[in-house]
Design a protein around this motif. Structure first.
Motif, PDB file in Angstrom:
ATOM      1  N   ASN A 131      -0.850  15.062  27.856  1.00  0.00           N
ATOM      2  CA  ASN A 131      -0.227  13.748  27.732  1.00  0.00           C
ATOM      3  C   ASN A 131      -1.082  12.672  28.402  1.00  0.00           C
ATOM      4  O   ASN A 131      -1.237  11.572  27.870  1.00  0.00           O
ATOM      5  N   ALA A 132      -1.663  12.970  29.558  1.00  0.00           N
ATOM      6  CA  ALA A 132      -2.514  11.996  30.255  1.00  0.00           C
ATOM      7  C   ALA A 132      -3.754  11.675  29.425  1.00  0.00           C
ATOM      8  O   ALA A 132      -4.102  10.495  29.252  1.00  0.00           O
ATOM      9  N   ILE A 133      -4.396  12.699  28.893  1.00  0.00           N
ATOM     10  CA  ILE A 133      -5.592  12.475  28.069  1.00  0.00           C
ATOM     11  C   ILE A 133      -5.232  11.675  26.820  1.00  0.00           C
ATOM     12  O   ILE A 133      -5.939  10.721  26.452  1.00  0.00           O
ATOM     13  N   CYS A 134      -4.140  12.033  26.184  1.00  0.00           N
ATOM     14  CA  CYS A 134      -3.710  11.346  24.955  1.00  0.00           C
ATOM     15  C   CYS A 134      -3.311   9.896  25.232  1.00  0.00           C
ATOM     16  O   CYS A 134      -3.589   9.011  24.419  1.00  0.00           O
ATOM     17  N   ALA A 135      -2.683   9.632  26.363  1.00  0.00           N
ATOM     18  CA  ALA A 135      -2.301   8.257  26.706  1.00  0.00           C
ATOM     19  C   ALA A 135      -3.535   7.389  26.915  1.00  0.00           C
ATOM     20  O   ALA A 135      -3.563   6.222  26.496  1.00  0.00           O
ATOM     21  N   ILE A 136      -4.555   7.948  27.529  1.00  0.00           N
ATOM     22  CA  ILE A 136      -5.803   7.196  27.737  1.00  0.00           C
ATOM     23  C   ILE A 136      -6.485   6.921  26.395  1.00  0.00           C
ATOM     24  O   ILE A 136      -6.920   5.792  26.134  1.00  0.00           O
ATOM     25  N   ILE A 137      -6.567   7.942  25.541  1.00  0.00           N
ATOM     26  CA  ILE A 137      -7.178   7.762  24.213  1.00  0.00           C
ATOM     27  C   ILE A 137      -6.412   6.711  23.419  1.00  0.00           C
ATOM     28  O   ILE A 137      -7.004   5.833  22.781  1.00  0.00           O
ATOM     29  N   TRP A 138      -5.084   6.785  23.457  1.00  0.00           N
ATOM     30  CA  TRP A 138      -4.224   5.844  22.722  1.00  0.00           C
ATOM     31  C   TRP A 138      -4.463   4.415  23.198  1.00  0.00           C
ATOM     32  O   TRP A 138      -4.685   3.516  22.392  1.00  0.00           O
ATOM     33  N   ALA A 139      -4.429   4.205  24.506  1.00  0.00           N
ATOM     34  CA  ALA A 139      -4.587   2.846  25.040  1.00  0.00           C
ATOM     35  C   ALA A 139      -5.996   2.311  24.796  1.00  0.00           C
ATOM     36  O   ALA A 139      -6.158   1.131  24.452  1.00  0.00           O
ATOM     37  N   LEU A 140      -6.999   3.154  24.951  1.00  0.00           N
ATOM     38  CA  LEU A 140      -8.373   2.722  24.709  1.00  0.00           C
ATOM     39  C   LEU A 140      -8.599   2.356  23.241  1.00  0.00           C
ATOM     40  O   LEU A 140      -9.179   1.315  22.941  1.00  0.00           O
ATOM     41  N   SER A 141      -8.138   3.208  22.341  1.00  0.00           N
ATOM     42  CA  SER A 141      -8.379   2.944  20.919  1.00  0.00           C
ATOM     43  C   SER A 141      -7.680   1.672  20.463  1.00  0.00           C
ATOM     44  O   SER A 141      -8.295   0.804  19.826  1.00  0.00           O
ATOM     45  N   LEU A 142      -6.400   1.541  20.797  1.00  0.00           N
ATOM     46  CA  LEU A 142      -5.676   0.337  20.373  1.00  0.00           C
ATOM     47  C   LEU A 142      -6.160  -0.903  21.121  1.00  0.00           C
ATOM     48  O   LEU A 142      -6.221  -1.996  20.553  1.00  0.00           O
ATOM     49  N   GLY A 143      -6.514  -0.737  22.383  1.00  0.00           N
ATOM     50  CA  GLY A 143      -7.028  -1.867  23.148  1.00  0.00           C
ATOM     51  C   GLY A 143      -8.328  -2.396  22.565  1.00  0.00           C
ATOM     52  O   GLY A 143      -8.513  -3.610  22.424  1.00  0.00           O
ATOM     53  N   LEU A 144      -9.219  -1.488  22.204  1.00  0.00           N
ATOM     54  CA  LEU A 144     -10.500  -1.915  21.623  1.00  0.00           C
ATOM     55  C   LEU A 144     -10.315  -2.523  20.233  1.00  0.00           C
ATOM     56  O   LEU A 144     -10.952  -3.530  19.903  1.00  0.00           O
ATOM     57  N   ILE A 145      -9.447  -1.926  19.430  1.00  0.00           N
ATOM     58  CA  ILE A 145      -9.165  -2.488  18.100  1.00  0.00           C
ATOM     59  C   ILE A 145      -8.609  -3.899  18.239  1.00  0.00           C
ATOM     60  O   ILE A 145      -9.053  -4.831  17.572  1.00  0.00           O
ATOM     61  N   GLY A 146      -7.633  -4.060  19.119  1.00  0.00           N
ATOM     62  CA  GLY A 146      -7.045  -5.378  19.332  1.00  0.00           C
ATOM     63  C   GLY A 146      -8.030  -6.377  19.906  1.00  0.00           C
ATOM     64  O   GLY A 146      -8.040  -7.550  19.528  1.00  0.00           O
ATOM     65  N   PHE A 147      -8.881  -5.912  20.817  1.00  0.00           N
ATOM     66  CA  PHE A 147      -9.858  -6.806  21.443  1.00  0.00           C
ATOM     67  C   PHE A 147     -10.860  -7.326  20.416  1.00  0.00           C
ATOM     68  O   PHE A 147     -11.143  -8.521  20.355  1.00  0.00           O
ATOM     69  N   PHE A 148     -11.394  -6.418  19.597  1.00  0.00           N
ATOM     70  CA  PHE A 148     -12.368  -6.851  18.598  1.00  0.00           C
ATOM     71  C   PHE A 148     -11.711  -7.653  17.483  1.00  0.00           C
ATOM     72  O   PHE A 148     -12.326  -8.573  16.928  1.00  0.00           O
ATOM     73  N   ALA A 149     -10.463  -7.341  17.159  1.00  0.00           N
ATOM     74  CA  ALA A 149      -9.724  -8.163  16.199  1.00  0.00           C
ATOM     75  C   ALA A 149      -9.476  -9.547  16.791  1.00  0.00           C
ATOM     76  O   ALA A 149      -9.476 -10.549  16.074  1.00  0.00           O
ATOM     77  N   GLY A 150      -9.278  -9.599  18.105  1.00  0.00           N
ATOM     78  CA  GLY A 150      -9.083 -10.882  18.783  1.00  0.00           C
ATOM     79  C   GLY A 150     -10.313 -11.763  18.705  1.00  0.00           C
ATOM     80  O   GLY A 150     -10.204 -12.988  18.583  1.00  0.00           O
ATOM     81  N   ASP A 151     -11.490 -11.141  18.787  1.00  0.00           N
ATOM     82  CA  ASP A 151     -12.718 -11.921  18.596  1.00  0.00           C
ATOM     83  C   ASP A 151     -12.738 -12.552  17.214  1.00  0.00           C
ATOM     84  O   ASP A 151     -13.094 -13.720  17.057  1.00  0.00           O
ATOM     85  N   LEU A 152     -12.355 -11.785  16.213  1.00  0.00           N
ATOM     86  CA  LEU A 152     -12.299 -12.299  14.843  1.00  0.00           C
ATOM     87  C   LEU A 152     -11.265 -13.412  14.726  1.00  0.00           C
ATOM     88  O   LEU A 152     -11.511 -14.437  14.096  1.00  0.00           O
ATOM     89  N   VAL A 153     -10.113 -13.217  15.368  1.00  0.00           N
ATOM     90  CA  VAL A 153      -9.068 -14.245  15.360  1.00  0.00           C
ATOM     91  C   VAL A 153      -9.573 -15.526  16.011  1.00  0.00           C
ATOM     92  O   VAL A 153      -9.316 -16.628  15.526  1.00  0.00           O
ATOM     93  N   ASN A 154     -10.305 -15.399  17.123  1.00  0.00           N
ATOM     94  CA  ASN A 154     -10.844 -16.587  17.803  1.00  0.00           C
ATOM     95  C   ASN A 154     -11.843 -17.329  16.930  1.00  0.00           C
ATOM     96  O   ASN A 154     -11.858 -18.559  16.897  1.00  0.00           O
ATOM     97  N   ILE A 155     -12.678 -16.595  16.204  1.00  0.00           N
ATOM     98  CA  ILE A 155     -13.646 -17.228  15.301  1.00  0.00           C
ATOM     99  C   ILE A 155     -12.914 -17.990  14.196  1.00  0.00           C
ATOM    100  O   ILE A 155     -13.237 -19.145  13.899  1.00  0.00           O
ATOM    101  N   ILE A 156     -11.908 -17.349  13.610  1.00  0.00           N
ATOM    102  CA  ILE A 156     -11.127 -18.009  12.546  1.00  0.00           C
ATOM    103  C   ILE A 156     -10.377 -19.207  13.103  1.00  0.00           C
ATOM    104  O   ILE A 156     -10.316 -20.265  12.480  1.00  0.00           O
ATOM    105  N   SER A 157      -9.822 -19.064  14.309  1.00  0.00           N
ATOM    106  CA  SER A 157      -9.083 -20.156  14.934  1.00  0.00           C
ATOM    107  C   SER A 157      -9.984 -21.364  15.192  1.00  0.00           C
ATOM    108  O   SER A 157      -9.562 -22.511  15.014  1.00  0.00           O
ATOM    109  N   GLU A 158     -11.208 -21.126  15.610  1.00  0.00           N
ATOM    110  CA  GLU A 158     -12.149 -22.231  15.835  1.00  0.00           C
ATOM    111  C   GLU A 158     -12.495 -22.930  14.532  1.00  0.00           C
ATOM    112  O   GLU A 158     -12.672 -24.143  14.496  1.00  0.00           O
TER     113      GLU A 158
END
Length: 190
Positions: A131-158
Motif C-alpha cells: 500500500n505504501a509503494i502504491c500510494a507513492i506511485i499513485w501520487a507521483l504519477s498523478l502529480g506529474l501528469i497534473g503538473f505538466f498539464a498545468g504548464d500547458l494550461v498556463n501557456i493557453i491561459s497566457e
C-alpha cells in the motif's frame, strides 16, 4: 484567474489541508487540481505529492484495519455494496497485489478494495508495504501528469489573456464532465 492563484498562494496551508483530507478517501481530483496549481506556482509539487501519498496510504490502511477487526459489525453496512465487494474479492484473487495499485485509479473501487482485502486473511505487513509503494506511485504519477498539464494550461491561459474567467469556467466544465463520466461508468447497469 491571477486573483485566485494569489489567494491560494497566501492561504496555501488550507489548500494542503484540503488535499490531505480529500486524499484520505481517494483524492484523484484533488491531487490533479493541486498539481495544476503547482504548475502556476501557487503550491509546491513535492509537498503536494508527499501529502497526497501519505493521506492515501493512511486512508487505505484505516479501511483495511477497520474491515479486519470489525468484520461482523461492518458487513451489514455493506449489504448494498455486496456486488462491488464480491468484484473486489475476485479482482484481488485474480490479480493479487497489483489490484492495490490499480484500484487507486478506478472510481468506485477505491474504498472497497482495502475493505475486501481486510475481510480476507491477507498479511498485515505485506499489505502495509504494498500500500505504501502504491500510494507513492499513485501520487507521483498523478502529480506529474497534473503538473505538466498545468504548464500547458498556463501557456493557453497566457494566449487567451483577458478571457481568464472564461478559461476557468471551461476548465471546471471539463473536470465536471470527467467526474460525471466516472460516476455514470461505475453505476450498476440494469
Amino acid at each position: 484567474m491571477q486573483e485566485i492563484l494569489d489567494t491560494l498562494a497566501n492561504n496555501s496551508t488550507w489548500a494542503y489541508a484540503l488535499l490531505f483530507v480529500y486524499s484520505l478517501g481517494g483524492g484523484m481530483v484533488a491531487i490533479l487540481a493541486a498539481a495544476l496549481l503547482c504548475a502556476s506556482g501557487a503550491l509546491d509539487i513535492y509537498l503536494c505529492v508527499i501529502i497526497a501519498s501519505v493521506a492515501n496510504f493512511l486512508g487505505d490502511e484505516g479501511l483495511y484495519y477497520f474491515a479486519k477487526f470489525n468484520r461482523k459489525q461492518a458487513l451489514p453496512y455493506f449489504a448494498k455494496h455486496r456486488r462491488k465487494l464480491a468484484l473486489a474479492q475476485i479482482l484481488f484473487r485474480r490479480y493479487g497485489a497489483w489490484i492495490i495499485l490499480f484500484k487507486k485509479y478506478i472510481y468506485g473501487l477505491k474504498t472497497l478494495v482495502p475493505i475486501a482485502i481486510g475481510f480476507s486473511k491477507f498479511n498485515d505487513i505485506k499489505f502495509c508495504v504494498i500500500n505504501a509503494i502504491c500510494a507513492i506511485i499513485w501520487a507521483l504519477s498523478l502529480g506529474l501528469i497534473g503538473f505538466f498539464a498545468g504548464d500547458l494550461v498556463n501557456i493557453i491561459s497566457e494566449k487567451i489573456g483577458a478571457n481568464n474567467s472564461l478559461f476557468l469556467l471551461a476548465l471546471l466544465a471539463i473536470l465536471g464532465l470527467i467526474w460525471l463520466y466516472f460516476s455514470k461508468a461505475s453505476k450498476k447497469k440494469v
